[in-house]
Design a protein around this motif. Structure first.
Motif, PDB file in Angstrom:
ATOM      1  N   PHE A  22      21.087   3.905  -6.611  1.00 41.97           N
ATOM      2  CA  PHE A  22      20.309   3.047  -5.731  1.00 41.97           C
ATOM      3  C   PHE A  22      19.553   3.919  -4.731  1.00 41.97           C
ATOM      4  CE2 PHE A  22      23.853   0.524  -7.205  1.00 41.97           C
ATOM      5  CZ  PHE A  22      23.277  -0.697  -7.510  1.00 41.97           C
ATOM      6  N   GLY A  23      18.385   3.464  -4.368  1.00 44.29           N
ATOM      7  CA  GLY A  23      17.592   4.149  -3.354  1.00 44.29           C
ATOM      8  C   GLY A  23      16.940   3.141  -2.429  1.00 44.29           C
ATOM      9  N   THR A  24      16.748   3.537  -1.185  1.00 42.36           N
ATOM     10  CA  THR A  24      16.137   2.645  -0.210  1.00 42.36           C
ATOM     11  C   THR A  24      15.267   3.449   0.741  1.00 42.36           C
ATOM     12  OG1 THR A  24      16.568   0.922   1.437  1.00 42.36           O
ATOM     13  CG2 THR A  24      18.089   2.793   1.387  1.00 42.36           C
ATOM     14  N   VAL A  35       0.872  -1.180   0.000  1.00 44.18           N
ATOM     15  CA  VAL A  35       0.000   0.000   0.000  1.00 44.18           C
ATOM     16  C   VAL A  35       0.909   1.229   0.000  1.00 44.18           C
ATOM     17  CG1 VAL A  35      -1.821   1.255   1.201  1.00 44.18           C
ATOM     18  CG2 VAL A  35      -1.786  -1.246   1.261  1.00 44.18           C
ATOM     19  N   TYR A  36       0.628   2.197  -0.905  1.00 42.52           N
ATOM     20  CA  TYR A  36       1.567   3.286  -1.166  1.00 42.52           C
ATOM     21  C   TYR A  36       0.976   4.652  -0.837  1.00 42.52           C
ATOM     22  CZ  TYR A  36       4.294  -0.099  -3.885  1.00 42.52           C
ATOM     23  OH  TYR A  36       5.033  -1.182  -4.289  1.00 42.52           O
ATOM     24  N   ASP A  37       1.887   5.537  -0.454  1.00 41.67           N
ATOM     25  CA  ASP A  37       1.641   6.971  -0.518  1.00 41.67           C
ATOM     26  C   ASP A  37       2.104   7.424  -1.905  1.00 41.67           C
ATOM     27  OD1 ASP A  37       1.795   9.769  -0.391  1.00 41.67           O
ATOM     28  OD2 ASP A  37       2.174   9.742   1.760  1.00 41.67           O
ATOM     29  N   LEU A  38       1.253   8.167  -2.634  1.00 44.41           N
ATOM     30  CA  LEU A  38       1.567   8.500  -4.026  1.00 44.41           C
ATOM     31  C   LEU A  38       2.829   9.348  -4.170  1.00 44.41           C
ATOM     32  CD1 LEU A  38      -1.967   9.207  -5.543  1.00 44.41           C
ATOM     33  CD2 LEU A  38      -0.521   7.191  -5.856  1.00 44.41           C
ATOM     34  N   THR A  39       3.203  10.085  -3.127  1.00 49.15           N
ATOM     35  CA  THR A  39       4.449  10.859  -3.210  1.00 49.15           C
ATOM     36  C   THR A  39       5.672   9.949  -3.280  1.00 49.15           C
ATOM     37  OG1 THR A  39       4.520  11.015  -0.791  1.00 49.15           O
ATOM     38  CG2 THR A  39       3.442  12.809  -1.982  1.00 49.15           C
ATOM     39  N   PHE A  40       5.493   8.699  -2.901  1.00 47.48           N
ATOM     40  CA  PHE A  40       6.595   7.738  -2.959  1.00 47.48           C
ATOM     41  C   PHE A  40       7.131   7.605  -4.387  1.00 47.48           C
ATOM     42  CE2 PHE A  40       7.746   3.303  -3.908  1.00 47.48           C
ATOM     43  CZ  PHE A  40       8.826   3.126  -3.059  1.00 47.48           C
ATOM     44  N   PHE A  41       6.251   7.595  -5.371  1.00 48.22           N
ATOM     45  CA  PHE A  41       6.682   7.402  -6.755  1.00 48.22           C
ATOM     46  C   PHE A  41       7.384   8.644  -7.304  1.00 48.22           C
ATOM     47  CE2 PHE A  41       3.096   4.547  -6.038  1.00 48.22           C
ATOM     48  CZ  PHE A  41       3.639   3.338  -6.435  1.00 48.22           C
ATOM     49  N   ASP A  42       7.039   9.814  -6.798  1.00 47.61           N
ATOM     50  CA  ASP A  42       7.784  11.012  -7.189  1.00 47.61           C
ATOM     51  C   ASP A  42       9.216  10.948  -6.675  1.00 47.61           C
ATOM     52  OD1 ASP A  42       5.531  12.046  -8.433  1.00 47.61           O
ATOM     53  OD2 ASP A  42       4.831  13.046  -6.606  1.00 47.61           O
ATOM     54  N   GLU A  43       9.388  10.402  -5.471  1.00 49.17           N
ATOM     55  CA  GLU A  43      10.733  10.273  -4.911  1.00 49.17           C
ATOM     56  C   GLU A  43      11.553   9.239  -5.680  1.00 49.17           C
ATOM     57  OE1 GLU A  43      11.753  12.288  -2.768  1.00 49.17           O
ATOM     58  OE2 GLU A  43       9.906  13.142  -1.971  1.00 49.17           O
ATOM     59  N   LEU A  44      10.905   8.211  -6.209  1.00 43.81           N
ATOM     60  CA  LEU A  44      11.635   7.188  -6.962  1.00 43.81           C
ATOM     61  C   LEU A  44      12.340   7.778  -8.174  1.00 43.81           C
ATOM     62  CD1 LEU A  44       9.322   4.022  -7.063  1.00 43.81           C
ATOM     63  CD2 LEU A  44      11.359   4.401  -5.677  1.00 43.81           C
ATOM     64  N   ARG A  45      11.692   8.730  -8.844  1.00 41.02           N
ATOM     65  CA  ARG A  45      12.268   9.299 -10.067  1.00 41.02           C
ATOM     66  C   ARG A  45      13.520  10.125  -9.788  1.00 41.02           C
ATOM     67  NH1 ARG A  45       6.566   9.654 -12.156  1.00 41.02           N
ATOM     68  NH2 ARG A  45       6.587   8.410 -14.081  1.00 41.02           N
ATOM     69  N   ALA A  46      13.774  10.463  -8.528  1.00 41.23           N
ATOM     70  CA  ALA A  46      14.970  11.237  -8.180  1.00 41.23           C
ATOM     71  C   ALA A  46      16.192  10.355  -7.952  1.00 41.23           C
ATOM     72  CB  ALA A  46      14.699  12.078  -6.933  1.00 41.23           C
ATOM     73  N   ILE A  47      16.033   9.036  -8.005  1.00 43.01           N
ATOM     74  CA  ILE A  47      17.146   8.116  -7.752  1.00 43.01           C
ATOM     75  C   ILE A  47      18.104   8.127  -8.941  1.00 43.01           C
ATOM     76  CG2 ILE A  47      17.759   5.685  -7.417  1.00 43.01           C
ATOM     77  CD1 ILE A  47      15.118   5.322  -5.955  1.00 43.01           C
ATOM     78  N   GLU A  48      19.399   8.241  -8.646  1.00 46.17           N
ATOM     79  CA  GLU A  48      20.431   8.180  -9.684  1.00 46.17           C
ATOM     80  C   GLU A  48      20.991   6.764  -9.816  1.00 46.17           C
ATOM     81  OE1 GLU A  48      21.219  10.434 -11.800  1.00 46.17           O
ATOM     82  OE2 GLU A  48      19.969  12.025 -10.947  1.00 46.17           O
ATOM     83  N   GLU A  60      27.053   1.254   1.479  1.00 41.89           N
ATOM     84  CA  GLU A  60      25.887   2.047   1.863  1.00 41.89           C
ATOM     85  C   GLU A  60      25.982   3.486   1.373  1.00 41.89           C
ATOM     86  OE1 GLU A  60      25.698   1.678   6.050  1.00 41.89           O
ATOM     87  OE2 GLU A  60      24.956  -0.394   6.037  1.00 41.89           O
ATOM     88  N   THR A  61      27.185   3.922   1.003  1.00 43.00           N
ATOM     89  CA  THR A  61      27.326   5.294   0.504  1.00 43.00           C
ATOM     90  C   THR A  61      26.674   5.467  -0.867  1.00 43.00           C
ATOM     91  OG1 THR A  61      29.484   4.748  -0.470  1.00 43.00           O
ATOM     92  CG2 THR A  61      29.459   5.620   1.787  1.00 43.00           C
ATOM     93  N   LYS A  62      26.447   4.347  -1.583  1.00 39.64           N
ATOM     94  CA  LYS A  62      25.782   4.437  -2.880  1.00 39.64           C
ATOM     95  C   LYS A  62      24.281   4.669  -2.740  1.00 39.64           C
ATOM     96  CE  LYS A  62      28.920   1.121  -5.112  1.00 39.64           C
ATOM     97  NZ  LYS A  62      28.977  -0.189  -5.812  1.00 39.64           N
ATOM     98  N   LEU A  63      23.763   4.386  -1.559  1.00 38.06           N
ATOM     99  CA  LEU A  63      22.318   4.413  -1.369  1.00 38.06           C
ATOM    100  C   LEU A  63      21.821   5.821  -1.083  1.00 38.06           C
ATOM    101  CD1 LEU A  63      21.890   1.243   0.863  1.00 38.06           C
ATOM    102  CD2 LEU A  63      21.527   1.446  -1.597  1.00 38.06           C
ATOM    103  N   PHE A  93      16.478   0.783  -8.051  1.00 34.12           N
ATOM    104  CA  PHE A  93      17.775   1.039  -8.672  1.00 34.12           C
ATOM    105  C   PHE A  93      17.582   1.443 -10.127  1.00 34.12           C
ATOM    106  CE2 PHE A  93      16.731  -3.372  -9.258  1.00 34.12           C
ATOM    107  CZ  PHE A  93      17.087  -3.656 -10.561  1.00 34.12           C
ATOM    108  N   ASN A  94      18.642   2.037 -10.663  1.00 36.13           N
ATOM    109  CA  ASN A  94      18.668   2.416 -12.071  1.00 36.13           C
ATOM    110  C   ASN A  94      18.889   1.162 -12.910  1.00 36.13           C
ATOM    111  OD1 ASN A  94      19.338   3.473 -14.662  1.00 36.13           O
ATOM    112  ND2 ASN A  94      19.961   5.397 -13.699  1.00 36.13           N
ATOM    113  N   SER A  95      18.024   0.939 -13.883  1.00 37.36           N
ATOM    114  CA  SER A  95      18.081  -0.303 -14.664  1.00 37.36           C
ATOM    115  C   SER A  95      19.340  -0.421 -15.505  1.00 37.36           C
ATOM    116  CB  SER A  95      16.852  -0.397 -15.575  1.00 37.36           C
ATOM    117  OG  SER A  95      16.838   0.667 -16.512  1.00 37.36           O
ATOM    118  N   SER A  96      20.088   0.670 -15.670  1.00 37.10           N
ATOM    119  CA  SER A  96      21.297   0.599 -16.497  1.00 37.10           C
ATOM    120  C   SER A  96      22.376  -0.274 -15.867  1.00 37.10           C
ATOM    121  CB  SER A  96      21.846   2.002 -16.752  1.00 37.10           C
ATOM    122  OG  SER A  96      22.225   2.616 -15.536  1.00 37.10           O
TER     123      SER A  96
END
Length: 370
Positions: free
Chosen positions: A259-261, A244-257, A347-350, A311-314
């Protein structure tokens, strides 16, 4: 002879009478069309001429005085009416025209102000539209690749797929939903996906598994191999049907270069408790992990769930950038294991999500009993 002369005299009399009648008729006809002013002047000059001819110059003066006196009386009689009309009519007309001009002037001023306001608004809109279009063109949204494994034995699978599709439909595009399932005769999943209105890819596999966790890992690897093979560029997130999601979560995903956690709240309706899993953050910096069994060193389960990171699919096809030995797809390779290793090694990559406060919960996991 006498009778002939009499008849001639009668004819001459009739002729004279007819001539006199015609002359009188013509004079009356033209007199009726003549103006009144000229008529009076004609009669006045006629009277003067008549008075002059028989009696001489001594008798002309009284008649002229009489005519002059009558003319003065007519002028004095007509003067008040002409004065009133000449005095009142211009003032009334000028006042009405001034009012009309004032109203017209005010209406013209208002119309000009409205036109200027509309022109300014149109100019502002024209300036903003190209700016927004240019920003969207120069900085397009990243593709979100949502990977969802499914289990045919789950009785709530259809309902949970529809619920998750309703959530994904609210996300700004572009979004790609990759749904994986075991190959079966049922077309339930295909029918649901066709009606969602979301861009999707439906993947199937033939292998059979007795362990549910191994099956989920295999489904994720099938999806990652598909992403690597087709070089789909975007941010990969593993979305369970029970999330179950908060919709702002997906906006934060697009800011990942890279890895994100983020932390995730595990809800248990039967036990009436909430467990937090995921990173421990200081702002957006990851400091550690929430461990389920902190004192048990024999626990082989990694301290992070697949729904806890993106993560970035690249990284799946760019070996030089991410340190992989080969970008050629190998069906035997465990892409999920590689991604987990990359997440846990450094962890510095995250990047903690959300960046301002990584401890904020934007994702909940609520498993339903089947």
């Amino acid at each position: 002879m006498g009778s002939l002369e009499r008849s001639k005299k009668k004819v001459q009399l009739w002729k004279k009478a007819i001539v006199h009648f015609l002359l009188c008729f013509v004079m009356g006809f033209f007199t009726g069309f003549a103006p009144t002013g000229k008529g009076t002047s004609m009669f006045s000059t006629r009277n003067v001429a008549i008075n002059k001819t028989p009696h001489g110059s001594n008798q002309t003066q009284p008649s002229l005085n009489i005519l002059h006196h009558s003319r003065l009386e007519s002028e004095t009689f007509n003067k008040p009416l002409s004065d009133e009309t000449s005095a009142t009519t211009p003032t009334i007309v000028t006042s009405q025209w001034s009012k009309l001009n004032d109203t017209r002037h005010s209406e013209n001023v208002l119309a000009e102000e409205e036109e200027e306001g509309e022109e300014e608004r149109q100019d502002q809109d024209q300036e903003q539209e190209p700016k927004g279009a240019n920003d969207e063109f120069l900085n397009p949204r990243r593709l979100l690749i949502i990977v969802t494994p499914t289990n045919a034995k789950d009785q709530n699978r259809g309902m949970l797929l529809k619920r998750l599709s309703n959530t994904l439909r609210l996300i700004p595009k572009p979004v790609l939903w990759v749904v994986v399932e075991q190959q079966i005769e049922s077309s339930e999943v295909s029918n649901i996906l066709r009606k969602t209105g979301i861009m999707y890819r439906h993947l199937v596999f033939k292998e059979n598994f007795t362990n549910i966790h191994e099956e989920v890992d295999h489904q994720i690897n099938v999806a990652l191999n598909h992403i690597e093979h087709h070089r789909l560029s975007g941010i990969v997130h593993f979305a369970s049907l029970s999330n179950v999601y908060d919709l702002t979560f997906f906006d934060e995903l697009r800011a990942i270069e890279g890895f994100g956690t983020w932390p995730m709240a595990l809800l248990s309706a039967n036990k009436k408790q909430v467990t937090i899993e995921g990173p421990i953050c200081d702002s957006s910096e990851v400091m550690g992990w929430h461990l389920k069994k902190a004192n048990n060193s024999t626990d082989e389960r990694p301290p992070i769930r697949v729904s806890n990171f993106a993560f970035n699919s690249s990284i799946l096809w760019d070996p030089e950038r991410w340190g992989r030995t080969s970008s050629i797809q190998d069906t035997s390779q465990d892409s999920l294991k590689f991604v987990r290793k990359e997440v846990l090694e450094d962890e510095t990559k995250l990047m903690g999500i959300p960046p301002d406060d990584c401890s904020k919960i934007l994702l909940w996991n609520l498993p339903l009993s089947t």
